[in-house]
Write a protein that holds these residues in place. Sequence first.
Motif, PDB file in Angstrom:
ATOM      1  N   ASP A  30     -60.474 -42.452  90.847  1.00  0.00           N
ATOM      2  CA  ASP A  30     -60.976 -43.383  89.215  1.00  0.00           C
ATOM      3  C   ASP A  30     -62.191 -43.975  90.181  1.00  0.00           C
ATOM      4  N   GLU A  31     -63.106 -44.629  88.996  1.00  0.00           N
ATOM      5  CA  GLU A  31     -64.276 -44.592  89.151  1.00  0.00           C
ATOM      6  C   GLU A  31     -64.687 -45.984  90.306  1.00  0.00           C
ATOM      7  N   SER A  32     -63.398 -46.527  90.512  1.00  0.00           N
ATOM      8  CA  SER A  32     -63.634 -47.131  91.916  1.00  0.00           C
ATOM      9  C   SER A  32     -63.250 -46.970  92.613  1.00  0.00           C
ATOM     10  N   LEU A  74     -68.871 -31.554  93.440  1.00  0.00           N
ATOM     11  CA  LEU A  74     -70.008 -32.371  93.187  1.00  0.00           C
ATOM     12  C   LEU A  74     -70.709 -33.287  94.311  1.00  0.00           C
ATOM     13  N   ALA A  75     -70.803 -33.777  94.814  1.00  0.00           N
ATOM     14  CA  ALA A  75     -71.412 -34.517  96.321  1.00  0.00           C
ATOM     15  C   ALA A  75     -72.301 -33.293  97.138  1.00  0.00           C
ATOM     16  N   ALA A  76     -71.812 -31.808  96.735  1.00  0.00           N
ATOM     17  CA  ALA A  76     -73.033 -31.228  97.586  1.00  0.00           C
ATOM     18  C   ALA A  76     -74.334 -31.086  96.629  1.00  0.00           C
ATOM     19  N   ASP A  77     -74.430 -31.115  94.915  1.00  0.00           N
ATOM     20  CA  ASP A  77     -74.719 -30.814  94.535  1.00  0.00           C
ATOM     21  C   ASP A  77     -76.225 -32.699  95.012  1.00  0.00           C
ATOM     22  N   THR A  99     -70.178 -41.629  98.992  1.00  0.00           N
ATOM     23  CA  THR A  99     -68.950 -42.429  99.298  1.00  0.00           C
ATOM     24  C   THR A  99     -67.973 -41.391  97.858  1.00  0.00           C
ATOM     25  N   VAL A 100     -66.457 -41.372  98.585  1.00  0.00           N
ATOM     26  CA  VAL A 100     -65.580 -41.202  97.646  1.00  0.00           C
ATOM     27  C   VAL A 100     -66.342 -41.366  96.290  1.00  0.00           C
ATOM     28  N   ALA A 101     -66.453 -43.553  96.317  1.00  0.00           N
ATOM     29  CA  ALA A 101     -65.952 -43.759  95.333  1.00  0.00           C
ATOM     30  C   ALA A 101     -67.281 -43.908  94.131  1.00  0.00           C
ATOM     31  N   GLU A 102     -68.126 -43.532  95.061  1.00  0.00           N
ATOM     32  CA  GLU A 102     -70.131 -43.183  93.863  1.00  0.00           C
ATOM     33  C   GLU A 102     -69.670 -42.059  93.744  1.00  0.00           C
ATOM     34  N   VAL A 103     -69.315 -41.134  93.980  1.00  0.00           N
ATOM     35  CA  VAL A 103     -68.792 -39.444  93.414  1.00  0.00           C
ATOM     36  C   VAL A 103     -68.709 -39.312  91.927  1.00  0.00           C
ATOM     37  N   ALA A 104     -66.844 -40.380  92.328  1.00  0.00           N
ATOM     38  CA  ALA A 104     -66.025 -40.492  91.615  1.00  0.00           C
ATOM     39  C   ALA A 104     -66.728 -40.602  90.423  1.00  0.00           C
ATOM     40  N   LYS A 161     -70.071 -40.770  89.287  1.00  0.00           N
ATOM     41  CA  LYS A 161     -70.973 -40.099  88.947  1.00  0.00           C
ATOM     42  C   LYS A 161     -70.604 -39.352  87.682  1.00  0.00           C
ATOM     43  N   ALA A 162     -69.160 -38.093  88.934  1.00  0.00           N
ATOM     44  CA  ALA A 162     -68.998 -38.039  87.853  1.00  0.00           C
ATOM     45  C   ALA A 162     -68.131 -38.462  86.117  1.00  0.00           C
ATOM     46  N   LEU A 163     -67.813 -39.572  86.148  1.00  0.00           N
ATOM     47  CA  LEU A 163     -66.938 -39.880  85.156  1.00  0.00           C
ATOM     48  C   LEU A 163     -68.375 -40.439  84.505  1.00  0.00           C
ATOM     49  N   PHE A 164     -69.745 -41.270  84.485  1.00  0.00           N
ATOM     50  CA  PHE A 164     -70.289 -41.965  84.445  1.00  0.00           C
ATOM     51  C   PHE A 164     -71.613 -40.874  83.771  1.00  0.00           C
TER      52      PHE A 164
END
Lengths: 780, 780
Positions: A462-464, A542-545, A573-578, A580-583
């Motif tokens: 999740d986004e956290s 997502l992180a690759a982009d 970071t995982v949290a950051e990618v997650a 950004k994937a959402l928002f």
Amino acid sequence: MAVAPKPHTIIGHRVPRIDAGEKVTGAARYVADIKRPGMLVGRILRSPLPHARIVRIDTSRAQRVPGVRAVITAADAPAVRWGAWTKDQYPLATGKVRYVGEEIAAVAAVDEATAEEALALIEVEYEELPAVFDPLEAMQPGAPVIHDERPDNIALVIDVERGDVEAAFARSYLIVEETFQSALQWPAPIETIGTVAEPHPDGRLTLYTNTQTPFMARDRIAPAIGVRPQDLRIIQTYVGGGFGGKSNDDNNAIVAGLLARRTGRPVRIINTREEDFLAGPRPRVPMRIRVKIGLSREGDLLAKHLYTIADNGAYSAKAGAVTGVAALRHDTTLKWQNVKSQALLVYTNKAPTGAFRGFGNPSASWAVEQALDIAAERLGIDPLDLLRKNACTPGYVSPHGNRVTSCELIQCIDRAAELSGYREKRARRRPFIGIGVSASAHVSGKRHFGDWDGSLAQVKIDESGQVTVLTGEGEIGQGASTLFAQLAAETLGVPLEDVRVAQADTDTTLFAQGAYASRLAYVAGNAIVRAAADARDKLLALAADELEASAGDLEIQNGKIFVRGAPDSRSTTVAEVAKKALFRRGGTMIVGRGEFDSDTESHDPKERYGNESGAYNFGCHIAEVAVDPDTGQVRLLSYTTVSDCGTVLNPIGAEGQVEGAIAQGIGYTLSEGFVIDEGKILNPNFSDYRLPTCADMPPLQRAFADSYEPTGPFGAKGLGELGMDPVAPAIGNAIADACGVRIHDLPITAEKVWRALRARAEHPTETTVSHDAPPTEPSS
Amino acid sequence: MAVAPKPHTIIGHRVPRIDAGEKVTGAARYVADIKRPGMLVGRILRSPLPHARIVRIDTSRAQRVPGVRAVITAADAPAVRWGAWTKDQYPLATGKVRYVGEEIAAVAAVDEATAEEALALIEVEYEELPAVFDPLEAMQPGAPVIHDERPDNIALVIDVERGDVEAAFARSYLIVEETFQSALQWPAPIETIGTVAEPHPDGRLTLYTNTQTPFMARDRIAPAIGVRPQDLRIIQTYVGGGFGGKSNDDNNAIVAGLLARRTGRPVRIINTREEDFLAGPRPRVPMRIRVKIGLSREGDLLAKHLYTIADNGAYSAKAGAVTGVAALRHDTTLKWQNVKSQALLVYTNKAPTGAFRGFGNPSASWAVEQALDIAAERLGIDPLDLLRKNACTPGYVSPHGNRVTSCELIQCIDRAAELSGYREKRARRRPFIGIGVSASAHVSGKRHFGDWDGSLAQVKIDESGQVTVLTGEGEIGQGASTLFAQLAAETLGVPLEDVRVAQADTDTTLFAQGAYASRLAYVAGNAIVRAAADARDKLLALAADELEASAGDLEIQNGKIFVRGAPDSRSTTVAEVAKKALFRRGGTMIVGRGEFDSDTESHDPKERYGNESGAYNFGCHIAEVAVDPDTGQVRLLSYTTVSDCGTVLNPIGAEGQVEGAIAQGIGYTLSEGFVIDEGKILNPNFSDYRLPTCADMPPLQRAFADSYEPTGPFGAKGLGELGMDPVAPAIGNAIADACGVRIHDLPITAEKVWRALRARAEHPTETTVSHDAPPTEPSS
């Protein structure tokens, strides 16, 4: 799903249980901690007789006790029979009772005392029927019939032959034929079975219960409660141990559900310890096994014939499956070529027997591994060498079709010998001190229910940055949720503390078969690793982009994502990618999905051929004992095990599993077992039923083979039951080595040893003592 | 995702709430029903002063009360400020207090009485500071400064112009300029805000709380508690009404979390009714709006200029967003061309204001729709015709970039006129009886948080045929979960009773923004329909194999799957297909995944341009009143609404939403509002704060336009807030029609009407009465 070969940061490390804090502080919510507004207490009236017709039940006085909200009998329950395979059991006794402890009626009242008072006022008029407690007697013509549709009292017949057994016996140099009896051991989870059943105004029902198998329980017990499965929700509470005994073969949850529906109020039924002994977790299926083995002069295993009479008790459930395992499983430990196995499962007027850690293995091992010990002695081969010579190896296909992938049984034998000082001790013999060896194989899941031996998992990020493993497999106290968290964390490259494992709940998690057959690490683990890998792939894409790199070049460590080999360059970071994937426009959440189905085959109930499990685990046990010649008392001097469970995912957990299994095996071997008189269990409590304590435990060595299962999660296989399987023959063989007597019926009490020693002193030509008459041949 | 145009069996039908039974029987578990072992009671010490420096807090006497487990102040809380947008609020007052009711200290104790006793023993030494309660005064130079970093007390400035407003006014035939004041109305959910915070030994924390927005609450409040968001789990309990007031702008959950972490025990804090009034659900942002409109002789809307001064109270949270909506949203109701909107949000020493059903709309409508009524009268055009002439139509793009898809506002106006007998009643005038009309538009979700205006859902179909909707959007008493179940059932073709909707829980459900901005039916509904359609596609692909048909030819009705048009031919069922999907080699579970993100744009806080919502809903209200000339008492004779919410998914629910909104609007218009003296709320209870009762409700007609929103789930749009928006001006216009006086400040009490009637009698040339001085021009 390819896992890059990098050093593991979590797998293989000594990870404390993720639920340890909850448990030691008392915060963990067991079923006894579930309180619902208006909750009633349910109590069950049980049969005092082993076999009787119910002539009349009068609940009218009980109904009138102030505070009583319902008194129910079979008349208030669906007129259906249910059970895991054989459906031979009513929710409440209908027409007859068949064992002492069987559920006859139940009361829901505002408190315990009121319920007890009402229970005492229920009048039942019985017409006592002749009862039968011994399977051999039950098989005799004219024996009391327990179920009308089974006039011969035979619940199941197994008759399998592979190869040419007769020819192989004919060319054998040595034939050993012995009969052994295994024990009516009880699983003894520290927490008794309990349920809080909560009815909903829309007709649905929620059960909070300490089940091992929430989804399978639902489908199985819904008809017995009289609800559609989709109207039943099962939430697994914390579970205080299961050992097979909490896989919903008993009526506890059903009666709670019936009372809840009747009263419209939540009803709690928590077994007392005595009720748990009588009709809770089912005891091991005791078996009388005549084992006949044929060997070459060099110790090659040529033929084996097992003839088993298994005691089903009054109702069947999983006892047939247990008997099936006892009949055939051992042929995946050693390379048997020609085998015949016949088994009869026989109804008796005793508590139903069933699934218990090891399933049929501890009974079969008890017989076969002692026969082998006898054969080794007669052939003049060290028993350890006999096992080693015939040990299963990678690529082996058993006569029943079990296909072995990884197998380090020889390594287990060699390391156990080394760790225990086996050869030196054998060489330097001392009176009344002996050493014994045995080996076993176990499954990692089994194609049991439906044509599916799989697991489904989701891993959401999740986004956290929180990672949640969603699986319905559950946790029964064995540490599965810790393994699940480790597998997800390692696969994703995140810290363990960022991973949660959701509670098993038929509403919120995916279907899962639950805890049995040592399947969780391997079957569920594979699904979880796949789900986590799927989530990781989505993360990395997502992180690759973001990092302007190819996903394949990225690595995740401790939640940080960077270009492999360049941890100090640009990273995220995982949290950051997650997040950004959402928002973002078209935002989404990273949810990995994992599915796994073992490469196994369902057994046709007649042929019983096919690979039963995706991976097999192996172990070698060496017990060293001292026998007191004056009392017959057996003292364990040391106990050594080496287990091949593939990669050890969590050494703390694995050691705990092995230690617990050995303790349970020691109880099975030396002290445990129901004492039954006219169908009545005389020791239904922990004072009289003698579990081993710390004081009974010898110094233990529990090592693990260097092993890797290619089809397993990070190379892992199952482990939970393996350690239980070969304990009894290892100790039995050590006793024979120590003092020349061999006890054929479990448990090996001091009295039995003392009597055997005395008998040997009186008749020195006989080396073995059996308390059992040889069984009759099967009629079929 | 194409939904075949077949007659609906569930959508559009009068479906009772799926949670109705739980609620009426008391089984529903609200936060007050959550009990955890060892749970402590938390109570909060609140400021008695509107503005003061905290010189010293002595908790030593409170600490010593037996049974007290913790007493905390700001020194024990993270030194961070938090809030939805503007982060200006401490977990516990730090250095200063800024309004009466602000949290200063908190106690956790074994029971309520002990906590209260300890609370009374906390000594706080204050240095009183001059306070300011009126936004106009707060804007004056030399006014007390509430937040040091905002020396002008201005929390937010909005200044937007589209077109050429000055030129448009210059060419206007008529200019109307009036100033209106909206009220400090309180959301008044029947259940107060509460939290049970449960700490876990691993440092994690679970909050059971009656939030509207579990996931957003987590990310927002975690830092204020001092935990990482991934260490916080939020489980939404049943919620007894929210109306915007339970979207976590207050400190309740944070203080509970702090106490739980401090004591290591579960802590429950449930606001008393008074606490809820003082510092719970935030009251509506009261606005003083000077509205200036210019029209052509024919009634074309040429120009509008709003100048708004909004009362923020002591802390900001969502008040800025509310003010933004008030400033611009009305331009999507009618076709304004040249508009200018300036607004100032001003700190005062009163309770913080914030999100409340309608957001800024009820304030803006109160002003603009009355100005239009005045203009219509002056132009000699019927006000209904004026609205009709300028009403928004499909394809309209508002000056701020809102793109209207479906719009049946003209239909709403015409049907409302017809249903209410508007034209006949206008024609046949009777003294002191009047009729008034107004219109409004509302959003269906808004791109508010992150660049995402979306929702995620999963629909799982398990082997029993149970369908579970997994969404984190939650249910706050408005009936969302019933809609969700309907959408899934209709899409799949299964009976409603086979569908469950899981509880919103940050562990087990996907991220969701929750209940605000009338977004659930449209935004969450779209995601759920997509998830269900995905599940249906998977089902049909499997069924196609079984039925030897093409998936496209199959239909599902009432859980039965058959070839379209041939229901009596070979068929299967959803449960059967789901079971077969699982129990086979490579078995799987049907889990549909749905994602939706509205085609909207985030607003730049300065430009505020872009389409804010995926769909707009519209309504026309007509109120008929009788005014008692002797007392000024206003009696509603009838009330008519026609709403365009696209397809009416569930008439029972839609009617309930509209009726509730009108009731809340009537309270807003005629009786509600805080009475504040020197910063102290004098009516913090339901005796003195006058909510409308059944007796205050007029005969209602609430009809729905024949409408279909092409981007909505089954053609639906939002509805929840729409009914609240235009109530006050409809009644205000009716009063003006009845007796010629127009009240400019809410609520319209009998006293105000009576005084206005008397003033008009004394100065018959003035037709309107305003109690407000015109505001000063904005400084920027």
